[in-house]
Motif scaffolding. Structure first.
Motif, mmCIF file in Angstrom:
data_model
loop_
_atom_site.group_PDB
_atom_site.id
_atom_site.type_symbol
_atom_site.label_atom_id
_atom_site.label_comp_id
_atom_site.label_asym_id
_atom_site.label_seq_id
_atom_site.Cartn_x
_atom_site.Cartn_y
_atom_site.Cartn_z
ATOM 1 N N UNK A 62 0.832 -1.210 0.000
ATOM 2 C CA UNK A 62 0.000 0.000 0.000
ATOM 3 C C UNK A 62 0.865 1.258 0.000
ATOM 4 N N UNK A 63 1.903 1.271 0.800
ATOM 5 C CA UNK A 63 2.762 2.448 0.888
ATOM 6 C C UNK A 63 3.525 2.687 -0.408
ATOM 7 N N UNK A 64 4.043 1.622 -1.001
ATOM 8 C CA UNK A 64 4.771 1.762 -2.262
ATOM 9 C C UNK A 64 3.809 2.182 -3.376
ATOM 10 N N UNK A 94 3.140 5.825 -3.171
ATOM 11 C CA UNK A 94 4.276 6.581 -3.692
ATOM 12 C C UNK A 94 4.265 6.603 -5.217
ATOM 13 N N UNK A 95 3.977 5.468 -5.842
ATOM 14 C CA UNK A 95 3.900 5.424 -7.300
ATOM 15 C C UNK A 95 2.805 6.339 -7.822
ATOM 16 N N UNK A 96 1.671 6.359 -7.138
ATOM 17 C CA UNK A 96 0.549 7.181 -7.580
ATOM 18 C C UNK A 96 0.923 8.659 -7.609
ATOM 19 N N UNK A 97 1.781 9.068 -6.707
ATOM 20 C CA UNK A 97 2.175 10.477 -6.622
ATOM 21 C C UNK A 97 3.374 10.788 -7.505
ATOM 22 N N UNK A 98 4.374 9.917 -7.491
ATOM 23 C CA UNK A 98 5.661 10.233 -8.119
ATOM 24 C C UNK A 98 5.926 9.505 -9.431
ATOM 25 N N UNK A 132 11.542 2.759 -3.009
ATOM 26 C CA UNK A 132 10.399 2.043 -2.449
ATOM 27 C C UNK A 132 10.569 1.847 -0.944
ATOM 28 N N UNK A 133 11.795 1.554 -0.508
ATOM 29 C CA UNK A 133 12.055 1.362 0.920
ATOM 30 C C UNK A 133 11.812 2.659 1.690
ATOM 31 N N UNK A 134 12.234 3.787 1.103
ATOM 32 C CA UNK A 134 11.974 5.066 1.770
ATOM 33 C C UNK A 134 10.481 5.327 1.885
ATOM 34 N N UNK A 135 9.762 5.049 0.806
ATOM 35 C CA UNK A 135 8.318 5.287 0.812
ATOM 36 C C UNK A 135 7.619 4.408 1.842
ATOM 37 N N UNK A 136 8.107 3.186 2.006
ATOM 38 C CA UNK A 136 7.484 2.241 2.943
ATOM 39 C C UNK A 136 8.052 2.363 4.348
ATOM 40 N N UNK A 148 7.872 -6.195 -7.066
ATOM 41 C CA UNK A 148 7.244 -5.140 -6.274
ATOM 42 C C UNK A 148 6.600 -4.095 -7.179
ATOM 43 N N UNK A 149 7.298 -3.709 -8.243
ATOM 44 C CA UNK A 149 6.762 -2.722 -9.175
ATOM 45 C C UNK A 149 5.492 -3.227 -9.837
ATOM 46 N N UNK A 150 5.522 -4.465 -10.315
ATOM 47 C CA UNK A 150 4.350 -5.032 -10.988
ATOM 48 C C UNK A 150 3.176 -5.127 -10.031
ATOM 49 N N UNK A 151 3.410 -5.599 -8.800
ATOM 50 C CA UNK A 151 2.326 -5.726 -7.829
ATOM 51 C C UNK A 151 1.710 -4.374 -7.494
#
Length: 210
Positions: free
Chosen positions: A34-36, A39-43, A53-57, A74-77
């Motif tokens: 959810x956290x990653x 982050x993708x949705x915004x950035x 991804x680790x920073x975002x999570x 992780x990216x695909x999921x």
């Protein structure tokens, strides 16, 4: 450029013990995803990496590699989760009581959702799948697997399975083309004209005899 390495020179699988699927482990995995995804949705996908991804999570890349099969997984999921959100939003926008919307009206209602806040990221995912179709094949296959059942469900119930599939595939391919065209050409007037033609085609399809 999307960089899905672990930022330490490794790629894909790493030598870390994987989550065994316990209820606690699955809950933690969902929380991280959810956290990653947020982050993708915004950035967006540009400069995505395991370190980012680790920073975002708010965790470490070792923890992510415990729960996911590398940065690509992780990216695909996360992209699949974004698509699920888009489908849920489209369903909410197009649901008006028990009455099914005509397909032409349905695409008009859903279109603003498709070009909404998270559309940029999902459009980038289309480009990623085209750029490296072997590595990111799941992004292409996954799109159809996620969207088609929903499109089939909004077709008239009395249609044959074949007719539903034909129309659902037409809608999916055409809307995908409009999305790409709107991002690459910036020709809003041209996209609107093509969209009007799609609506007329769907109106004729529903009016036609079986």
């Amino acid at each position: 450029m999307t960089n899905t390495s672990a930022d330490d020179g490794s790629q894909g699988r790493a030598g870390y013990r994987r989550s065994t699927g316990s209820p606690r482990g699955e809950a933690r995995r969902r929380e991280l995803l959810d956290r990653v995804t947020d982050d993708l949705a915004v950035n967006g996908l540009v400069d995505f990496s395991l370190r980012r991804a680790a920073r975002a999570a708010d965790t470490t890349h070792k923890v992510l590699l415990y729960h996911f099969d590398g940065a690509d997984d992780l990216l695909v999921q996360a992209i699949l989760k974004l698509r699920d959100r888009r489908i849920d939003n489209a369903l909410a926008a197009a649901t008006r009581g028990p009455t099914r919307l005509p397909l032409g009206e349905w695409v008009r209602v859903v279109w603003p959702v498709l070009v909404g806040a998270e559309a940029r990221v999902l459009d980038q995912a289309i480009g990623l799948a085209m750029y490296d179709s072997e590595r990111y094949a799941e992004l292409g296959r996954g799109a159809s697997q996620q969207y088609l059942p929903y499109l089939l469900s909004v077709c008239p119930e009395h249609w044959s399975d074949r007719r539903k599939l034909e129309v659902a595939e037409m809608i999916l391919a055409t809307l995908r083309g409009f999305l790409v065209d709107s991002r690459t050409s910036g020709d809003a007037e041209g996209v609107a004209a093509g969209f009007d033609a799609l609506v007329r085609a769907l109106d004729r399809e529903e009016a036609a005899e079986q």
